[in-house]
Each structure stands twice: as structure tokens, then as C-alpha cells.
Write a protein that holds these residues in place. Sequence first.
Motif, short mmCIF file in Angstrom:
data_model
loop_
_atom_site.label_atom_id
_atom_site.label_comp_id
_atom_site.label_asym_id
_atom_site.label_seq_id
_atom_site.Cartn_x
_atom_site.Cartn_y
_atom_site.Cartn_z
N ARG A 80 0.82 -1.22 0.00
CA ARG A 80 0.00 0.00 0.00
C ARG A 80 0.85 1.26 0.00
NH1 ARG A 80 -3.41 -1.14 5.27
NH2 ARG A 80 -1.32 -1.80 5.88
N LYS A 81 2.07 1.16 0.48
CA LYS A 81 2.92 2.33 0.65
C LYS A 81 4.20 2.16 -0.15
CE LYS A 81 1.43 2.69 5.50
NZ LYS A 81 0.74 1.39 5.57
N ALA A 82 4.83 3.28 -0.48
CA ALA A 82 6.17 3.22 -1.06
C ALA A 82 7.13 2.80 0.05
CB ALA A 82 6.57 4.59 -1.60
N THR A 83 7.93 1.80 -0.21
CA THR A 83 8.84 1.30 0.81
C THR A 83 10.06 2.21 0.94
OG1 THR A 83 10.02 -0.06 -0.80
CG2 THR A 83 8.14 -1.07 0.34
N GLY A 84 10.72 2.12 2.09
CA GLY A 84 11.93 2.89 2.30
C GLY A 84 13.00 2.56 1.28
N GLU A 85 13.10 1.28 0.92
CA GLU A 85 14.12 0.89 -0.05
C GLU A 85 13.82 1.48 -1.43
OE1 GLU A 85 11.74 -2.94 1.02
OE2 GLU A 85 12.60 -1.20 2.06
N GLN A 86 12.53 1.54 -1.80
CA GLN A 86 12.19 2.15 -3.08
C GLN A 86 12.49 3.65 -3.05
OE1 GLN A 86 8.10 1.76 -4.26
NE2 GLN A 86 8.42 2.74 -6.24
N LEU A 87 12.16 4.31 -1.95
CA LEU A 87 12.43 5.74 -1.83
C LEU A 87 13.92 6.03 -1.87
CD1 LEU A 87 9.84 6.58 0.98
CD2 LEU A 87 9.68 7.21 -1.44
N PHE A 88 14.71 5.14 -1.29
CA PHE A 88 16.16 5.36 -1.20
C PHE A 88 16.88 4.97 -2.49
CE2 PHE A 88 20.51 4.16 -0.02
CZ PHE A 88 20.93 5.32 0.60
N PHE A 89 16.60 3.76 -2.98
CA PHE A 89 17.32 3.24 -4.14
C PHE A 89 16.69 3.62 -5.47
CE2 PHE A 89 18.58 -0.01 -0.90
CZ PHE A 89 19.94 0.20 -0.95
N GLY A 90 15.41 4.01 -5.45
CA GLY A 90 14.69 4.23 -6.69
C GLY A 90 15.29 5.28 -7.60
N GLU A 91 15.94 6.28 -7.00
CA GLU A 91 16.54 7.34 -7.81
C GLU A 91 18.04 7.16 -8.00
OE1 GLU A 91 14.74 9.61 -9.33
OE2 GLU A 91 12.95 8.66 -8.47
N HIS A 92 18.59 6.06 -7.52
CA HIS A 92 20.03 5.84 -7.65
C HIS A 92 20.40 5.63 -9.11
CE1 HIS A 92 24.05 4.21 -7.10
NE2 HIS A 92 23.99 4.53 -5.81
N PRO A 93 21.43 6.29 -9.61
CA PRO A 93 21.77 6.19 -11.04
C PRO A 93 22.20 4.80 -11.48
CG PRO A 93 23.49 7.35 -9.83
CD PRO A 93 22.33 7.22 -8.89
N LYS A 94 22.59 3.94 -10.55
CA LYS A 94 23.03 2.60 -10.93
C LYS A 94 22.01 1.52 -10.57
CE LYS A 94 28.04 2.86 -11.30
NZ LYS A 94 28.04 2.21 -12.63
N VAL A 95 20.76 1.94 -10.31
CA VAL A 95 19.72 0.98 -9.94
C VAL A 95 18.50 1.12 -10.85
CG1 VAL A 95 18.15 0.18 -8.14
CG2 VAL A 95 20.45 0.96 -7.52
N GLU A 96 18.09 0.01 -11.45
CA GLU A 96 16.78 -0.07 -12.10
C GLU A 96 15.82 -0.62 -11.06
OE1 GLU A 96 16.42 -2.30 -15.67
OE2 GLU A 96 18.35 -1.65 -16.47
N PHE A 97 14.76 0.12 -10.74
CA PHE A 97 13.84 -0.31 -9.69
C PHE A 97 12.43 -0.48 -10.27
CE2 PHE A 97 11.87 -0.94 -5.75
CZ PHE A 97 12.80 -0.94 -4.72
#
Length: 209
Positions: A80-97
Motif C-alpha cells: 500500500r505504501k512506497a517502501t523505504g528501499e524504493q524511496l532510497f534506491f529508486g533514484e540511484h543512477p546505478k539501480v533499475e527499480f
Amino acid sequence: MSDSGNTSAQKAEQAAKNEVRLLKKKAVVDQRIAAATEERGVTILLTGTGKGKSSSAFGTMARALGHGQSCAVIQFIKGRKATGEQLFFGEHPKVEFHVMGHGFTWETRDPELEQKAAEQAWELAKNVLANPDIDFVLLDEITYMYKYGYLNEADLVAALANRPAHQNVMMTGRTAPRALLDSVDTHSKVNNERHAFANGVKAQAGIEW
């Protein structure tokens, strides 16, 4: 000889025994290190009823990022919520999320919608598992797709076997089909001894999501 003299002698004897024991242990470890000559990516599966499977997987991904590796995440359960890991890693330039669309959630069971979302998520997973530019892949909560019959585990086993040789893959979920258990390089099981939620402590941001 005084009591202090005896004590000193006993300490020296114990220290000598400890040194011999540590040297023997070091010899065994050195032998294992010398024997481990194969260099390739590994597959790691985290199962069990305990808390910490996804947390461990994301921690390992952080380690990979620290070494400059390119990563991809596919979460097979949408909460139901955006997870902390998505919020943290989602914008990382070396991560496809990627988070599985409007399919599987813990709150609503719509088999037709879940089937479609699982298939879409698997298409993404196949692409990253075939991409030599991706060093680390996390398939979070993927094993539930096999528990509920939305995906075929043989397809995953085949994709893992044919992925780029250097690529590391981590997968999580409470249970896993036997074919997957038998195919992975490393399998760790997280058991539940105690959980705060069972004692009435409310789930909270930063811990549960």
C-alpha cells in the motif's frame, strides 16, 4: 611459587594453547580459500518465516553499489505504501527499480489481475537476467508467484542458468519450489523466534517498510 606466579604460568599456558588452536583454524581457512578458484556470479535464495529476508537482500545490493556495480530490483508484491528501499534506491543512477504493477497485494486477491501483473514482472526479470550490463539482480518476494501458481519455476531456473556468468542474483520469499532450492548456489533460511508485531507493536516506517 606464589599464587600470582601460578596464575601467570596458567595464563601463559592458556595463551599458548589458544595460539595453536587459532593457527590450526587459520590453516583450514587458508586451505578453503586456496581451493576456491572459480570466479563467477552466484545465486542466493533467502527463505523462512523470520523477518529480514528483503532487508538482507537490499543490504547486499548496497554492498554491490559500494563497489560501483550496476543493479536491478524487481519487487513481485506491491504494498500500500512506497517502501523505504524504493524511496532510497529508486533514484540511484546505478539501480533499475521496478515494482509489480497493480497485481499481487496482501489486501486484495484478484487472480486475473495478479496473473497479468506477475507475467509482466517476469518479462522485466527475464530482460535483466539476460543483460550483461547488470551485475546484481534482486527478485524480491518472487517465490510467492510459484506458491500461487502464477509463474513456472522451470522458467526461472533456466533463466538463472543462462544469465551472464558474472551476474549475482538474490531472491526472497517464505517458501520456494524444490526445483529452485536445488538449483541455487546459496540458500539461507531466516527463522522467526520472536516478532514485535505478535506482542501488539504497530508496524512502522523504517522497520517494516
